[in-house]
Scaffold this motif. Structure first.
Motif, PDB file in Angstrom:
ATOM      1  N   ARG A   1      32.378  48.876  31.599  1.00 23.55           N
ATOM      2  CA  ARG A   1      32.259  47.865  32.585  1.00 23.55           C
ATOM      3  C   ARG A   1      31.371  48.121  33.808  1.00 23.55           C
ATOM      4  NH1 ARG A   1      37.925  47.527  31.998  1.00 23.55           N
ATOM      5  NH2 ARG A   1      38.499  45.524  31.022  1.00 23.55           N
TER       6      ARG A   1
ATOM      7  N   ALA B   1      27.453  46.097  34.137  1.00 24.59           N
ATOM      8  CA  ALA B   1      27.597  45.177  35.242  1.00 24.59           C
ATOM      9  C   ALA B   1      26.636  44.383  35.691  1.00 24.59           C
ATOM     10  CB  ALA B   1      28.274  45.757  36.548  1.00 24.59           C
TER      11      ALA B   1
ATOM     12  N   GLY C   1      26.184  41.296  32.934  1.00 25.17           N
ATOM     13  CA  GLY C   1      27.411  40.469  32.546  1.00 25.17           C
ATOM     14  C   GLY C   1      28.526  41.100  32.401  1.00 25.17           C
ATOM     15  N   ASP C   2      29.504  40.661  31.616  1.00 25.89           N
ATOM     16  CA  ASP C   2      30.902  41.062  31.582  1.00 25.89           C
ATOM     17  C   ASP C   2      31.238  41.860  30.445  1.00 25.89           C
ATOM     18  OD1 ASP C   2      31.681  39.550  34.030  1.00 25.89           O
ATOM     19  OD2 ASP C   2      31.245  37.922  32.834  1.00 25.89           O
TER      20      ASP C   2
ATOM     21  N   ILE D   1      33.953  42.271  27.798  1.00 26.05           N
ATOM     22  CA  ILE D   1      35.301  41.431  27.473  1.00 26.05           C
ATOM     23  C   ILE D   1      36.246  42.307  26.700  1.00 26.05           C
ATOM     24  CG2 ILE D   1      36.191  39.362  26.498  1.00 26.05           C
ATOM     25  CD1 ILE D   1      33.639  38.232  26.617  1.00 26.05           C
TER      26      ILE D   1
ATOM     27  N   ALA E   1      35.643  36.784  31.807  1.00 29.56           N
ATOM     28  CA  ALA E   1      34.168  36.570  31.679  1.00 29.56           C
ATOM     29  C   ALA E   1      33.993  35.298  32.491  1.00 29.56           C
ATOM     30  CB  ALA E   1      33.850  36.520  30.274  1.00 29.56           C
ATOM     31  N   ARG E   2      32.868  35.473  33.503  1.00 31.10           N
ATOM     32  CA  ARG E   2      32.437  34.194  34.068  1.00 31.10           C
ATOM     33  C   ARG E   2      31.541  33.441  33.399  1.00 31.10           C
ATOM     34  NH1 ARG E   2      28.352  34.009  39.196  1.00 31.10           N
ATOM     35  NH2 ARG E   2      28.631  31.733  39.207  1.00 31.10           N
TER      36      ARG E   2
ATOM     37  N   SER F   1      25.627  31.116  30.442  1.00 35.05           N
ATOM     38  CA  SER F   1      26.152  32.379  29.894  1.00 35.05           C
ATOM     39  C   SER F   1      26.149  32.287  28.598  1.00 35.05           C
ATOM     40  CB  SER F   1      27.394  32.916  30.488  1.00 35.05           C
ATOM     41  OG  SER F   1      28.226  32.076  30.658  1.00 35.05           O
TER      42      SER F   1
ATOM     43  N   ASN G   1      29.705  39.261  27.620  1.00 30.53           N
ATOM     44  CA  ASN G   1      29.284  38.008  28.118  1.00 30.53           C
ATOM     45  C   ASN G   1      28.000  38.166  29.054  1.00 30.53           C
ATOM     46  OD1 ASN G   1      29.451  34.981  28.917  1.00 30.53           O
ATOM     47  ND2 ASN G   1      30.163  35.853  31.045  1.00 30.53           N
TER      48      ASN G   1
ATOM     49  N   ARG H   1      25.078  37.376  31.261  1.00 31.04           N
ATOM     50  CA  ARG H   1      24.971  36.115  32.319  1.00 31.04           C
ATOM     51  C   ARG H   1      23.775  35.409  31.965  1.00 31.04           C
ATOM     52  NH1 ARG H   1      25.853  40.751  36.156  1.00 31.04           N
ATOM     53  NH2 ARG H   1      28.249  40.196  36.735  1.00 31.04           N
TER      54      ARG H   1
END
Length: 173
Positions: free
Chosen positions: A19, A23, A26-27, A29, A51-52, A88, A127, A129
């Motif tokens: 993570r 960062a 993105g994310d 998962i 995730a966003r 995303s 994920n 961005r």
């Protein structure tokens, strides 16, 4: 006669996907290290908001897809990356197979010296961005399936750009 110097590849060794390391792109998962909500009479552990999901623009909506992808051989020589400026894009492996994640920060053009590479443990997804440059799916050993969550809607949402020089990507020994 072309007397220009040959293009030398930028060499890159993939690092483990974490993570913290990922960062800026993105994310990650994964459920590892997260608290779960017990549901369904305690039979299911639910991990929420991993995730966003971004869907930019009027009329845009998230879509869920299945991708079946074929393996690449290493070392990989990456010549181009793609990005999705309006949303995303998440990839979650279904077969437990590790895969490579190759990314570069958002910007007008991806640069070889800014490319980063990560290897997943087969239980992690990513994920990206909106606007993050990335390579297409990179499975290594055998064909693999992924659940993909991204944006559908009006307007173009995929840019492809050549790197200023190729990037050679390997795994650690």
């Amino acid at each position: 006669m072309d007397v220009s110097a040959p293009v030398v590849a930028h060499a890159l060794v993939a690092q483990p996907l974490t993570r913290a390391a990922f960062a800026e792109f993105g994310d990650v998962i994964e459920a590892e290290g997260l608290d779960a909500l017990a549901i369904n009479g305690g039979k299911t552990a639910r991990f929420d908001d991993l995730a966003r999901i971004e869907t930019l623009g009027e009329g845009a909506r998230p879509v869920l897809s299945l991708f079946h992808t074929q393996p690449y051989a290493l070392p990989l020589l990456a010549h181009e990356l793609e990005r999705h400026p309006c949303g995303s894009q998440a990839f979650v492996p279904l077969d437990g197979q590790a895969f490579l994640v190759v990314v570069a920060p958002p910007g007008d053009q991806p640069r070889a010296d800014a490319v980063r590479a990560f290897w997943t443990d087969g239980r992690q997804g990513v994920n990206y961005r909106a606007g993050v440059w990335h390579h297409s799916l990179l499975v290594l050993d055998r064909p693999s399936r992924f659940v993909v969550v991204d944006r559908a809607g009006p307007g173009p949402n995929c840019d492809v750009a050549a790197l200023d020089r190729p990037v050679s990507i390997t795994l650690p020994r």
